[in-house]
Design an enzyme around this catalytic site. Sequence first.
Site, short mmCIF file in Angstrom:
data_model
loop_
_atom_site.label_atom_id
_atom_site.label_comp_id
_atom_site.label_asym_id
_atom_site.label_seq_id
_atom_site.Cartn_x
_atom_site.Cartn_y
_atom_site.Cartn_z
N ASP A 35 0.99 -1.21 0.10
CA ASP A 35 0.06 -0.13 0.24
C ASP A 35 0.74 1.54 0.28
O ASP A 35 1.77 0.98 0.29
CB ASP A 35 -1.06 0.25 1.07
CG ASP A 35 -2.12 -0.34 0.68
OD1 ASP A 35 -2.42 -1.39 -0.35
OD2 ASP A 35 -2.72 -0.97 2.26
N LYS A 56 -3.47 3.13 -2.82
CA LYS A 56 -4.42 3.83 -3.35
C LYS A 56 -4.85 4.66 -2.71
O LYS A 56 -5.54 4.96 -1.24
CB LYS A 56 -6.10 2.46 -3.12
CG LYS A 56 -5.96 1.44 -3.98
CD LYS A 56 -7.80 0.60 -3.80
CE LYS A 56 -8.59 1.31 -4.29
NZ LYS A 56 -8.43 1.58 -6.18
N MET A 164 -9.77 8.72 7.07
CA MET A 164 -10.18 9.51 5.75
C MET A 164 -11.00 10.59 6.20
O MET A 164 -11.06 10.68 4.85
CB MET A 164 -10.46 8.57 4.78
CG MET A 164 -9.77 7.04 4.87
SD MET A 164 -10.28 5.84 3.43
CE MET A 164 -11.45 5.09 4.48
#
Length: 250
Positions: A35, A56, A164
């Site tokens: 990641d 991502k 997030m």
Amino acid sequence: MTGRVIFVSAGPGAADLITVRGARALATADVVLADALADPALQDLAPQARWVSVGKRGFEHSAKQAEINALLVQAAQQHAVVVRLKGGDASVFGRLEEELQALADAGIASEVIPGVTAASAAAALTQRPLTRRGRGRNVSLTTAMTAEGELRAALSADTEVFYMAGRQLDTLGPKLLAAGWPPDTPALVVSRAGCADAQTSEHLLRDLADAAPVHGGRPAVLIVGTGALPASNKIVVSPEPGHLNNQSRS
């Protein structure tokens, strides 16, 4: 030859937040699909492996999930041990289910190693327990942004942790107020939890937009409710579990 895939949870931020089991698994890898938020220092634990970035990142160009799934299957068909290195804990907003399903469909064995998630790292950094005896009985881990790009908020636990959240801080406050959170609810923002350059800021929910210039553009979690209070802070316990209107700041 068909190998196996080990999902290793790297933890948030610093490389030494990986678990001992995760580090040992990483050391056996032939190839690592990593990641974007995994600390580059983790490569020292698997110098023999081929490292492939499949990160991502929100609002940025990144690998498509279907591409990652295909790479995992392909790698396992060519190598004995494939490590899928995920930031935080793989099972918390890590799209783990989709990758496990792709491997199962291809008949490839897999294993999942748990890790430290961003909520735990933020709580540890700020010494704010996510649960409190007699006053913080439940915690909700949430993403405010839906898959369709809709911003949603709710009042569903004594403590809500929004993942997030860095790019939503200026608009999430009004959504939370509309969902029933009192304006003077404590809110704590931690960006890059677990990293040397982590930043924290404290707010009342009505002033949450003030956090946007500090944390915008950085990976951030927002803690709302009981878990955002300093550990020494006394609050009045509501007779209704999960109800926060009777909290008082001291």
